[in-house]
Structure formats: C-alpha cells, structure tokens
Design a protein around this motif. Structure first.
Motif, PDB file in Angstrom:
ATOM      1  N   ASP A  35       0.834  -1.205   0.000  1.00 45.73           N
ATOM      2  CA  ASP A  35       0.000   0.000   0.000  1.00 45.73           C
ATOM      3  C   ASP A  35       0.868   1.254   0.000  1.00 45.73           C
ATOM      4  O   ASP A  35       2.086   1.188   0.174  1.00 45.73           O
ATOM      5  CB  ASP A  35      -1.012   0.002   1.150  1.00 45.73           C
ATOM      6  CG  ASP A  35      -0.389   0.160   2.520  1.00 45.73           C
ATOM      7  OD1 ASP A  35       0.347   1.147   2.751  1.00 45.73           O
ATOM      8  OD2 ASP A  35      -0.651  -0.687   3.384  1.00 45.73           O
ATOM      9  N   GLY A  36       0.215   2.375  -0.214  1.00 44.04           N
ATOM     10  CA  GLY A  36       0.921   3.643  -0.352  1.00 44.04           C
ATOM     11  C   GLY A  36       1.680   4.073   0.889  1.00 44.04           C
ATOM     12  O   GLY A  36       2.780   4.617   0.787  1.00 44.04           O
ATOM     13  N   MET A  53       4.332   2.585  -8.914  1.00 44.88           N
ATOM     14  CA  MET A  53       3.254   2.827  -7.963  1.00 44.88           C
ATOM     15  C   MET A  53       1.884   2.518  -8.561  1.00 44.88           C
ATOM     16  O   MET A  53       1.451   3.186  -9.504  1.00 44.88           O
ATOM     17  CB  MET A  53       3.296   4.303  -7.552  1.00 44.88           C
ATOM     18  CG  MET A  53       2.288   4.718  -6.512  1.00 44.88           C
ATOM     19  SD  MET A  53       2.790   4.347  -4.831  1.00 44.88           S
ATOM     20  CE  MET A  53       4.082   5.560  -4.580  1.00 44.88           C
ATOM     21  N   ASP A  61      -3.770   5.578  -1.262  1.00 43.00           N
ATOM     22  CA  ASP A  61      -3.674   5.324  -2.699  1.00 43.00           C
ATOM     23  C   ASP A  61      -2.363   5.869  -3.263  1.00 43.00           C
ATOM     24  O   ASP A  61      -1.622   6.594  -2.589  1.00 43.00           O
ATOM     25  CB  ASP A  61      -4.887   5.894  -3.442  1.00 43.00           C
ATOM     26  CG  ASP A  61      -4.949   7.411  -3.405  1.00 43.00           C
ATOM     27  OD1 ASP A  61      -3.956   8.079  -3.751  1.00 43.00           O
ATOM     28  OD2 ASP A  61      -6.019   7.943  -3.047  1.00 43.00           O
ATOM     29  N   GLY A  62      -2.080   5.501  -4.501  1.00 41.95           N
ATOM     30  CA  GLY A  62      -0.814   5.864  -5.126  1.00 41.95           C
ATOM     31  C   GLY A  62      -0.610   7.352  -5.326  1.00 41.95           C
ATOM     32  O   GLY A  62       0.510   7.856  -5.193  1.00 41.95           O
ATOM     33  N   ALA A  65       0.290   8.787  -1.972  1.00 43.94           N
ATOM     34  CA  ALA A  65       1.653   8.374  -1.638  1.00 43.94           C
ATOM     35  C   ALA A  65       2.674   9.182  -2.435  1.00 43.94           C
ATOM     36  O   ALA A  65       3.687   9.628  -1.887  1.00 43.94           O
ATOM     37  CB  ALA A  65       1.832   6.879  -1.903  1.00 43.94           C
TER      38      ALA A  65
END
Length: 165
Positions: A35-36, A53, A61-62, A65
């Motif tokens: 996960d992010g 990513m 979420d990406g 992040a």
C-alpha cells in the motif's frame, strides 16, 4: 544496462509477482510493498532508484503516496515514480503527472512500455529484447512470490472454511 533498485507498490499479489519477475529477469533488484503508506515509509529509508506505484491501493492510494514522497527533502523527494494502473485514459495520465509522478504505464503491463518508461525516468537503457524475451512466458516465480500467492489463496479460502465448520 545498469541494475536499478526498484520499489514496487502494488496490493495485488499476482500483479506483484508478474512485475517482480519482469524486473528481476532484466537484472534489477526489487522490493514490494502492498500500500501507499508502506511505499512512503520505504522511500523514506532511502536506497531506491525508482518507484513503480499502483494508483488504487488500500490504506493510502498511489496519488496520495506520490504527493507525500514529493514533500520529502531531496534527494528522496526527487525519486522517479511511475504509475502502474488500469486507468489508461488521458485524464488519468494527467492526474498522475499533476500528483508528481514521472510517467504512467497501463495494466496489464506491456514489458516494452514498462521498460521504455523506466528508461525515460532513470536514463537506464531498456533491455535490447524487452519486447521479445519478456513477453509471453514469464519465468517461474521465486519462492517469495509463491508464498505471497499461497497466502492470498488461503485468505480467499478462509471464509469458506469457517462457514463449512
């Protein structure tokens, strides 16, 4: 081609295995997170040349992040980040770039596109035969990937096992 240390942030174990296999076969060293928030922590420890990513992950979420990574002090905040996503529309690419990602690769991942994006982001030459050698038959998964896939299958079977008991 120089070997890169690549962080793959992807919550799907099968996608992790496929991407990891492609990258390892190309001579890169690969770590995976799910996960992010784990990606942000890993980048904060340093040592990576690139982050791949996924944009849709649990916890963080990406895009979130990527924004968090971009707020880090240089050189950590300047690490190349490439989005790996099923969202392949032009607007999705624009959102990725606006969030600070360097490039955007659609899933399912085409090896030639992935290695071209890595080359653009890092300057590392793609494998000469990226479009051929890496295509239809992936290498046998390593023990870590098989373990992740087994854990995923066990998690899917757990609700059935409980209801059968």
């Amino acid at each position: 081609q120089r070997a890169l240390r690549i962080l793959v942030a992807e919550d799907n174990p099968v996608n992790q295995m496929v991407i990891r296999t492609l990258l390892v076969r190309a001579g890169h060293r690969v770590d995976t997170v799910s996960d992010g928030s784990e990606a942000v922590t890993a980048v904060g420890h340093g040592g990576y040349d690139l982050v791949l990513m996924d944009l849709q992950m649990p916890e963080m979420d990406g895009l979130s992040a990527a924004r968090a990574i971009r707020r880090m002090a240089p050189p950590l905040g300047e690490i190349p980040i490439i989005a790996l996503t099923a969202n392949a529309l032009h607007a999705d690419r624009e959102r990725s770039i606006a969030a600070g990602l360097n490039d955007h690769v659609a899933k399912p991942v085409d090896p030639a596109n992935l290695f071209a994006a890595i080359a653009r982001a890092t300057g590392a030459a793609p494998p000469e035969d990226a479009g051929e050698r890496f295509r239809p038959a992936p290498a046998a998964p390593d023990a870590e990937a098989l373990e992740a896939l087994g854990a995923f299958a066990d998690a899917l079977d757990a609700p059935r096992a409980r209801s059968a008991a």
